[in-house]
Write a protein that holds these residues in place. Structure first.
Motif, PDB file in Angstrom:
ATOM      1  N   VAL A 203      -6.267  43.455  12.673  1.00 10.61           N
ATOM      2  CA  VAL A 203      -7.480  43.095  11.948  1.00 10.61           C
ATOM      3  C   VAL A 203      -8.701  43.843  12.476  1.00 10.61           C
ATOM      4  N   ALA A 204      -8.768  44.055  13.790  1.00  5.91           N
ATOM      5  CA  ALA A 204      -9.928  44.736  14.389  1.00  5.91           C
ATOM      6  C   ALA A 204      -9.452  45.656  15.498  1.00  5.91           C
ATOM      7  N   ASP A 205     -10.094  46.813  15.604  1.00  9.20           N
ATOM      8  CA  ASP A 205      -9.789  47.809  16.630  1.00  9.20           C
ATOM      9  C   ASP A 205     -11.124  48.422  17.042  1.00  9.20           C
ATOM     10  N   ASP A 210     -18.278  46.573  21.676  1.00 14.22           N
ATOM     11  CA  ASP A 210     -18.499  46.252  20.265  1.00 14.22           C
ATOM     12  C   ASP A 210     -17.729  45.003  19.850  1.00 14.22           C
ATOM     13  N   PHE A 211     -16.548  44.805  20.427  1.00 19.36           N
ATOM     14  CA  PHE A 211     -15.765  43.621  20.074  1.00 19.36           C
ATOM     15  C   PHE A 211     -16.501  42.348  20.475  1.00 19.36           C
ATOM     16  N   PHE A 212     -17.124  42.356  21.637  1.00 16.95           N
ATOM     17  CA  PHE A 212     -17.790  41.150  22.123  1.00 16.95           C
ATOM     18  C   PHE A 212     -19.244  41.026  21.668  1.00 16.95           C
ATOM     19  N   ASN A 213     -19.829  42.115  21.165  1.00 15.76           N
ATOM     20  CA  ASN A 213     -21.250  42.072  20.822  1.00 15.76           C
ATOM     21  C   ASN A 213     -21.569  42.466  19.382  1.00 15.76           C
ATOM     22  N   GLY A 214     -20.689  43.201  18.742  1.00 19.76           N
ATOM     23  CA  GLY A 214     -20.986  43.693  17.409  1.00 19.76           C
ATOM     24  C   GLY A 214     -20.436  42.787  16.325  1.00 19.76           C
ATOM     25  N   PRO A 215     -20.727  43.080  15.080  1.00 21.34           N
ATOM     26  CA  PRO A 215     -20.137  42.309  13.980  1.00 21.34           C
ATOM     27  C   PRO A 215     -18.630  42.523  13.914  1.00 21.34           C
ATOM     28  N   LEU A 216     -17.910  41.459  13.553  1.00 20.87           N
ATOM     29  CA  LEU A 216     -16.454  41.484  13.486  1.00 20.87           C
ATOM     30  C   LEU A 216     -15.988  41.030  12.109  1.00 20.87           C
ATOM     31  N   ASN A 222     -14.015  34.360  14.059  1.00 23.21           N
ATOM     32  CA  ASN A 222     -13.644  32.944  14.243  1.00 23.21           C
ATOM     33  C   ASN A 222     -12.801  32.758  15.495  1.00 23.21           C
ATOM     34  N   PHE A 223     -11.886  33.691  15.751  1.00 23.39           N
ATOM     35  CA  PHE A 223     -11.066  33.618  16.966  1.00 23.39           C
ATOM     36  C   PHE A 223     -11.951  33.697  18.198  1.00 23.39           C
ATOM     37  N   LEU A 224     -12.859  34.650  18.221  1.00 21.92           N
ATOM     38  CA  LEU A 224     -13.712  34.845  19.380  1.00 21.92           C
ATOM     39  C   LEU A 224     -14.595  33.626  19.618  1.00 21.92           C
ATOM     40  N   LYS A 225     -15.172  33.083  18.556  1.00 24.14           N
ATOM     41  CA  LYS A 225     -16.012  31.891  18.706  1.00 24.14           C
ATOM     42  C   LYS A 225     -15.196  30.708  19.222  1.00 24.14           C
ATOM     43  N   GLY A 226     -13.945  30.587  18.745  1.00 23.16           N
ATOM     44  CA  GLY A 226     -13.106  29.495  19.205  1.00 23.16           C
ATOM     45  C   GLY A 226     -12.713  29.617  20.650  1.00 23.16           C
ATOM     46  N   GLU A 227     -12.458  30.838  21.102  1.00 23.50           N
ATOM     47  CA  GLU A 227     -12.063  31.065  22.490  1.00 23.50           C
ATOM     48  C   GLU A 227     -13.242  30.925  23.453  1.00 23.50           C
ATOM     49  N   LEU A 228     -14.433  31.310  22.991  1.00 20.23           N
ATOM     50  CA  LEU A 228     -15.603  31.252  23.864  1.00 20.23           C
ATOM     51  C   LEU A 228     -16.362  29.946  23.737  1.00 20.23           C
ATOM     52  N   GLY A 229     -16.066  29.164  22.685  1.00 20.71           N
ATOM     53  CA  GLY A 229     -16.806  27.938  22.433  1.00 20.71           C
ATOM     54  C   GLY A 229     -16.439  26.800  23.353  1.00 20.71           C
TER      55      GLY A 229
END
Length: 229
Positions: A203-205, A210-216, A222-229
């Motif tokens: 889905v993303a490369d 950029d993965f942690f700071n840019g638009p995804l 949603n995955f990143l927000k769930g893991e960091l939330g």
């Protein structure tokens, strides 16, 4: 520069389950590539495909046959033998005579800080020590590519730090690193590039920053927000 790995629309099936879906990817020498995603997203399948343990059902995978590569699993397999023999045997099976294999194995154990345990029964070691033996076994082969499937997920914090330190040192020596991890802090520390997989799809490369700071894409976000939330 010719990539070390080239995948074009690669799919992998396990019975009726499509574990990878038309994955297209290029990996170059010296990269530090992290695979992230939920359980069942295809991370382990992609690693095994890159290592030649799983054959694509569709598409094309190109690997440079001259490149030496090694793979570590989440729970390394230890033979019912000494720590030294566990490392030396892997070299012997690759054609190294037994005496120099033992000498190289001891050097590899020194590299990971376990030379003092060379005579210990490997299965009596802690999980972190066994993973370091597995790293020594890989390092002794002098691989150009190291693939790791959740290498620290079952370890205590101290063992995680030690194993991660060794992996970072190997990468710092120029080894290409491809690893899966649920530990996003570890991804930030080790990776230069992040791949997000979901249901077998890439889905993303993106570069790690950029993965942690840019638009995804929404799924990765949603995955990143769930893991960091």
């Amino acid at each position: 520069m010719t990539p070390m790995f080239s995948l074009d629309s690669v799919s992998v099936n396990f019975g009726r389950v499509q574990a990878l879906r038309r994955c297209t990817l290029r990996i170059s020498a010296g990269e530090r590539l992290a695979l992230v995603g939920s359980n069942g997203s295809g991370k382990s399948t992609l690693l095994r495909t890159l290592h030649g343990l799983v054959a694509p059902a569709e598409g094309r995978l190109q690997r440079d046959a001259r490149v030496r590569q090694a793979m570590l699993f989440q729970r390394p397999y230890m033979l019912r033998a000494s720590v030294l023999q566990n490392v030396a045997l892997s070299l012997w099976l690759r054609g190294v005579a037994w005496k120099p294999a033992k000498a190289q194995a001891l050097q590899a154990l020194e590299r990971v800080g376990l030379a003092d345990l060379a005579g210990r029964h490997a299965k009596a070691l802690s999980g972190g020590q066994q993973q370091r033996v597995a790293l020594a076994r890989a390092w002794a082969f002098k691989p150009q590519v190291l693939l790791l499937d959740e290498p620290t997920s079952s370890l205590d914090p101290s063992a995680k730090r030690e194993v991660e330190r060794l992996i970072a040192e190997f990468a710092g020596d120029g080894m290409t690193l491809i690893f899966s991890s649920h530990n996003l802090g570890q991804v930030k520390r080790l990776a230069s590039r992040v791949l997000y997989l979901e249901q077998g799809r890439l889905v993303a490369d993106l570069p790690t920053h950029d993965f942690f700071n840019g638009p995804l894409p929404p799924a990765a976000d949603n995955f990143l927000k769930g893991e960091l939330g």
